[in-house]
Design a protein around this motif. Structure first.
Motif, PDB file in Angstrom:
ATOM      1  N   TYR A 185       0.907  -1.270  -0.067  1.00  0.00           N
ATOM      2  CA  TYR A 185      -0.013  -0.191   0.141  1.00  0.00           C
ATOM      3  C   TYR A 185       0.907   1.252   0.058  1.00  0.00           C
ATOM      4  O   TYR A 185       0.300   2.264  -0.168  1.00  0.00           O
ATOM      5  CB  TYR A 185      -1.165  -0.168   1.194  1.00  0.00           C
ATOM      6  N   GLU A 186       2.218   1.114   0.215  1.00  0.00           N
ATOM      7  CA  GLU A 186       2.974   2.136   0.114  1.00  0.00           C
ATOM      8  C   GLU A 186       2.865   3.118  -1.195  1.00  0.00           C
ATOM      9  O   GLU A 186       2.897   4.420  -1.209  1.00  0.00           O
ATOM     10  CB  GLU A 186       4.476   1.820   0.213  1.00  0.00           C
ATOM     11  N   GLU A 187       2.894   2.344  -2.142  1.00  0.00           N
ATOM     12  CA  GLU A 187       2.621   3.116  -3.458  1.00  0.00           C
ATOM     13  C   GLU A 187       1.277   3.907  -3.417  1.00  0.00           C
ATOM     14  O   GLU A 187       1.333   4.866  -4.001  1.00  0.00           O
ATOM     15  CB  GLU A 187       2.814   2.000  -4.559  1.00  0.00           C
ATOM     16  N   MET A 188       0.230   3.419  -2.953  1.00  0.00           N
ATOM     17  CA  MET A 188      -0.948   3.839  -2.903  1.00  0.00           C
ATOM     18  C   MET A 188      -0.913   4.938  -2.150  1.00  0.00           C
ATOM     19  O   MET A 188      -2.054   5.990  -2.564  1.00  0.00           O
ATOM     20  CB  MET A 188      -2.058   2.867  -2.713  1.00  0.00           C
ATOM     21  N   VAL A 189      -0.331   4.952  -1.027  1.00  0.00           N
ATOM     22  CA  VAL A 189      -0.539   6.129   0.139  1.00  0.00           C
ATOM     23  C   VAL A 189       0.480   7.261  -0.384  1.00  0.00           C
ATOM     24  O   VAL A 189       0.248   8.388  -0.027  1.00  0.00           O
ATOM     25  CB  VAL A 189       0.070   5.592   1.304  1.00  0.00           C
TER      26      VAL A 189
END
Lengths: 249, 399
Positions: free
Chosen positions: B319-323
């Motif tokens: 989820y790092e990319e989405m955040v």
């Protein structure tokens, strides 16, 4: 030449003690500030959920004020899009925090309530604003505590979401937290195992589904003007062994 | 919290303790640490400067010129260039200086390594003190006199010089330039605790009698300058580290050359630590109770740190990319705060310690930040390289 073997050497004991005390103080301060930041992150997300709820209340008010007229549909769509984007972003942040080890069940329950409200509101709005929806929906039921395939299912959904962007909206619900709204949704969509997917509010699929399967299954579905969100033909399709059954209510 | 939170907390506390302790030593002894002389009189014993050289034709002339320009009585100075079986014209270049400088001798011998070359030269030397100067280094005219000011007792067996880099032409060289100031500063602090554990290869001065007594340099060590220092410490001698005795040395010019050098240093340092594990004992004072134990603990922390880093990379949140950029703030927790506290200490060292100590040098804040950021990353890579090379070569090395 001097003979130095055996000559005692100095030990700076007072320095060690002072250094230890100062280190303990600094260490404690660091832990305290770090913990405060972790709590602050959770508080920030709670505020985000609260703001999103306020936004949803505004959209509901608009919806009620519009009576049965479709004149405000462009406004509904625009506001719903903003709300969904906000809700999704909150969901990613909660998931990211969980991956980093910060877990807050009450925060997640608040989030599930927001998700469910946003989902049903968008269903109602699309019913009034008849026409083809330009996105698909997936309700994703999982259990963080006891589900062998849930991690893989979450990653598969994330992959599809990255490819489809706004054309797919995913609403995720953790069935292991004792959230009432999640329990009601499970009953409504006949979710008996984890992971399970409900595609476009119509069919329920139990067990792990691959990225390619999901991509084919989610296509923008036309919503009929009199479609009711209460009528369902849940298809329990156990695709894989190893799915975790949901506890009975 | 991550999976390794307990390790992260312990490692953070240990690192914090070390930096706090060294800071307290600096605050307690800062006058002495900044002092440039420890003996009141001017001492001019006979000195033999040994320059071991293997294929150093490019640098040997500059090195010899700098030694010939030393501000020291020529009748008390002997210079021996040891040509260790060079295959270029190192010997010829060195011999070209002999005619006008009778106190300079060039001795060619079959190749046997730097340590053995120095030992054989020490045996032949006539000086009361012997100084070992790397062939790719240049001594400032005042360096020898000032180093002798640090022989403030019969128990002082060696004095280390202040090795610096003249100028940096790229990022890799700039990181090394700042690193050398950091080493100088931290060695001065360790000097206050009588815990100097290296006599830098570029230029160090030893009592000849002591060197003969202890058997000279270890031919089997990859970093003989560190090994001799540990051996001297074990035998109860003191080693002082000088401050204003500028010795300029050549450094690796790119990352791969640097990796080759630091791989050797890491391998050698590790085996020296294993060889002198028995120094970890209260009878060796601060050296045995704090400095060396933390060196050994440092190796363990480093391995643990690599595991933590590998875990964070392998288990990176999807989820790092989405955040996006928010992940930086969401990821802040106790470990990050502790790292920040350590960084602030390290940064303060440079601002309040290193920069005032080397006022005439250009040590800019961007360079300091660059060093503090890149140095741990470089060290991790060098560690991998050292472990791989050790396994691949089975512990063999070449000069």
């Amino acid at each position: 030449m001097v003979n130095l073997e055996g000559k005692p050497r100095e030990i700076s004991l007072s320095l060690y003690i002072a250094a230890f005390i100062i280190s303990v103080v600094l260490f404690s301060a660091g832990i305290y500030v770090g913990k405060a930041m972790e709590i602050g992150n959770v508080t920030g997300l709670e505020e985000g959920i609260s703001l999103a709820n306020s936004k949803m209340n505004s959209i509901e008010m608009l919806y009620l004020m519009g009576e049965d007229s479709a004149a405000l549909c462009p406004v509904y769509r625009s506001e719903l899009h903003n709300l969904d984007t906000q809700t999704e972003n909150l969901g990613y942040q909660i998931s990211y925090l969980e991956d980093k080890g910060t877990r807050d069940p009450e925060l997640k329950k608040q989030y599930f309530m927001l998700e469910a409200s946003a989902y049903f509101l968008s269903q109602k709005v699309m019913t009034r604003c008849s026409g083809t929806a330009n996105y698909s929906t997936v309700l994703y039921f999982y259990n963080n505590r006891n589900c062998a395939n849930c991690t893989a299912q979450g990653l598969a959904l994330l992959d599809v979401k990255k490819k489809m962007g706004d054309k797919l909206r995913v609403y995720s619900f953790d069935g292991g937290l004792g959230s009432e709204i999640v329990d009601v949704l499970r009953l409504k969509y006949n979710v008996t195992v984890y992971p399970s997917l409900v595609i476009n509010g119509q069919s329920t699929y139990a067990g792990l589904r691959s990225t390619s399967w999901i991509s084919e299954a989610v296509t923008p579905a036309p919503i009929a003007a009199n479609a009711s969100s209460d009528s369902l033909n849940a298809t329990a399709d156990s695709a894989n062994a190893g799915e975790t059954p949901a506890p009975p209510n | 919290m991550g999976s390794f939170w307990a390790f992260e907390y312990v490692a953070s506390f240990i690192c914090l303790f070390v930096v706090v302790l060294l800071t307290l030593v600096y605050l307690r002894d800062r006058n002495k640490i900044h002092s440039t002389r420890l003996r009141a009189d001017s001492w001019t014993p006979t000195v033999t400067i040994i320059i071991p050289a293997y294929n150093e034709a490019e640098y040997i002339a500059g090195c010899i010129k700098s030694v010939l320009a030393l501000d020291y009585p020529k009748d008390k100075l002997e210079i021996i260039v040891v040509d260790d079986g060079s295959t270029d014209n190192t010997a010829a270049v060195a011999r070209s200086f002999c005619k006008k400088n009778p106190h300079l001798k060039v001795w060619s011998k079959p190749n046997s390594g730097k340590a053995d070359s120095m030992n054989q030269a020490i045996a032949r030397a006539k000086g009361e003190l012997v100084a070992c100067l790397d062939a790719d280094s240049y001594a400032s005219p005042y360096s020898l006199r000032r180093m002798l000011m640090h022989f403030d007792g019969d128990d002082v067996a060696a004095v280390a010089s202040a090795v610096k880099i003249r100028r940096a032409r790229n990022i890799v060289e700039e990181v090394q330039r700042i690193e050398y100031f950091y080493y100088l500063f931290s060695r001065r602090i360790l000097n206050a605790l009588n815990c100097v554990t290296v006599t830098p290869g570029p230029f160090s001065v030893f009592r000849r009698e002591v060197m003969l007594k202890i058997g000279g340099f270890d031919r089997t060590s990859l970093v003989e300058d560190q090994e001799i220092a540990l051996r001297l410490q074990k035998m109860g001698y003191r080693i002082n580290s000088s401050l204003d005795t500028d010795i300029y040395t050549e450094i690796p010019h790119n990352f791969f050359e640097l990796m080759k050098q630091r791989t050797r240093w890491q391998r050698g340092g590790f085996w020296n630590a294993m060889k002198y594990l028995d120094l970890i004992h209260p009878k060796y004072g601060d050296l045995g109770l704090i400095v060396l134990p933390f060196v050994v603990v440092g190796y363990m922390l480093f391995i643990g740190g690599l595991l933590v880093f590998a875990d964070s990379v392998l288990n990176r949140s999807p989820y790092e990319e989405m955040v996006g950029w928010q992940s930086f703030f969401l990821g802040l927790g106790p470990t990050q705060m502790l790292v920040l506290i350590w960084f602030m200490f390290a940064f303060s060292w440079f601002i309040f310690g290193v920069r005032p100590m080397f006022k005439e040098e250009k040590i800019g804040i961007p360079s300091i930040v660059l060093f503090l950021f890149l140095s741990p990353i470089f060290s991790a890579i060098f560690w991998f390289s050292a472990a791989y090379t050790e396994i691949r070569t089975g512990g063999r090395f070449a000069w």
